[in-house]
Design a protein around this motif. Structure first.
Motif, PDB file in Angstrom:
ATOM      1  N   ASP A  39     -22.785  44.936  -5.427  1.00  0.00           N
ATOM      2  CA  ASP A  39     -21.332  44.765  -5.389  1.00  0.00           C
ATOM      3  C   ASP A  39     -20.793  44.977  -3.977  1.00  0.00           C
ATOM      4  OD1 ASP A  39     -21.075  44.225  -8.099  1.00  0.00           O
ATOM      5  OD2 ASP A  39     -20.581  46.293  -8.648  1.00  0.00           O
ATOM      6  N   ALA A  43     -19.123  42.089  -1.704  1.00  0.00           N
ATOM      7  CA  ALA A  43     -17.712  42.212  -1.341  1.00  0.00           C
ATOM      8  C   ALA A  43     -17.522  42.196   0.177  1.00  0.00           C
ATOM      9  CB  ALA A  43     -17.121  43.479  -1.938  1.00  0.00           C
ATOM     10  N   CYS A  47     -15.546  39.180   2.009  1.00  0.00           N
ATOM     11  CA  CYS A  47     -14.316  39.466   2.766  1.00  0.00           C
ATOM     12  C   CYS A  47     -14.370  38.835   4.157  1.00  0.00           C
ATOM     13  CB  CYS A  47     -14.119  40.973   2.888  1.00  0.00           C
ATOM     14  SG  CYS A  47     -13.453  41.759   1.399  1.00  0.00           S
ATOM     15  N   LEU A 128     -11.687  41.890  -4.346  1.00  0.00           N
ATOM     16  CA  LEU A 128     -12.827  42.311  -3.532  1.00  0.00           C
ATOM     17  C   LEU A 128     -12.570  43.704  -2.966  1.00  0.00           C
ATOM     18  CD1 LEU A 128     -13.456  38.971  -1.594  1.00  0.00           C
ATOM     19  CD2 LEU A 128     -14.967  39.974  -3.329  1.00  0.00           C
ATOM     20  N   ILE A 131     -13.365  46.223  -5.554  1.00  0.00           N
ATOM     21  CA  ILE A 131     -14.820  46.400  -5.659  1.00  0.00           C
ATOM     22  C   ILE A 131     -15.309  47.362  -4.589  1.00  0.00           C
ATOM     23  CG2 ILE A 131     -17.049  45.246  -5.427  1.00  0.00           C
ATOM     24  CD1 ILE A 131     -15.806  42.762  -6.668  1.00  0.00           C
ATOM     25  N   VAL A 138     -18.497  43.114  -9.685  1.00  0.00           N
ATOM     26  CA  VAL A 138     -18.402  41.648  -9.651  1.00  0.00           C
ATOM     27  C   VAL A 138     -18.422  41.072 -11.059  1.00  0.00           C
ATOM     28  CG1 VAL A 138     -19.468  39.500  -8.850  1.00  0.00           C
ATOM     29  CG2 VAL A 138     -19.485  41.522  -7.370  1.00  0.00           C
TER      30      VAL A 138
END
Length: 231
Positions: A39, A43, A47, A128, A131, A138
């Motif tokens: 995750d 993320a 990003c 995101l 997370i 996710v």
């Protein structure tokens, strides 16, 4: 992504229907750790790669209508802990105070850019950040508002042993949920009594499977749905 001790659970979750799922997850400690590490990696990469899209979308939301860029609604996460979800705002400001907390087809509260963002699920991208904060994962059951979690049965509460997710099997099956609810006279009642139990049944089944295999499969199916490639 570690499980709490059973004694540390909120009293409502300490029931005989949740316990079997808890015992099952205790045997998947390594899988839960790998899932969390995956995750974080996903993320962070997302990003960076999607930063231009995030910035452009934020600008379009701000230009399209009055109000904040993000929609920060309280949702219920793992172990009944509440958190504020990040979403690009797709409705008029304070839309949750002038209608149902679920969206229906042709909802008058949806903005012009909001309609586009919802179609391709771009409004979900800011999650995101949730997370990275450890509030979401996710792949996992979508986070619900307090109002609907209050109607969970004892077994449904087992889905809250894990953080809520960006997508799941239920998200794929109910991707046209707003159309299903569009013709209902009582949207909240239909959602609570008919749709929510089916959604969470998918999530309960997910908990019994291999996280790695299911997460990969559901991730690509979600992308396919976003671009209308799902069969």
């Amino acid at each position: 992504m570690l499980l709490k001790k059973w004694e540390e659970f909120p009293p409502r979750m300490q029931n005989g229907q949740v316990r079997p799922y808890y015992d099952l997850l205790k045997k998947k400690t390594a899988s839960l750790l790998i899932k969390r590490l995956g995750d974080i990696l996903f993320a962070l990469v997302a990003c960076v790669v999607l930063s231009p899209i995030l910035l452009i979308t934020a600008l379009l939301v701000k230009i399209d209508s009055k109000g904040p860029v993000f929609f920060r609604q309280v949702r219920v996460g793992a172990f009944l802990q509440e958190f504020r979800i990040f979403k690009f705002r797709t409705m008029v400001d304070h839309a949750d105070k002038i209608g149902s907390q679920v969206t229906v087809k042709n909802d008058s509260r949806i903005t012009r850019i909001g309609s586009f963002l919802r179609k391709y699920r771009l409004d979900e991208l800011p999650q995101l950040f949730n997370i990275l904060l450890g509030q979401m994962t996710v792949i996992g059951a979508r986070p619900e508002v307090v109002k609907y979690v209050e109607h969970y049965t004892d077994e449904m509460l087992a889905t809250l042993l894990l953080p809520p997710g960006l997508s799941c099997e239920a998200s794929i099956h109910f991707r046209n949920e707003n159309e299903l609810l569009g013709s209902c006279q009582d949207v909240d009642r239909t959602y609570i009594e008919e749709i929510l139990p089916v959604k969470l049944s998918y999530s309960l089944e997910y908990m019994k499977k291999s996280f790695f295999r299911e997460d990969i499969k559901l991730f690509f199916r979600t992308i396919g749905c976003a671009f209308h490639m799902e069969g």
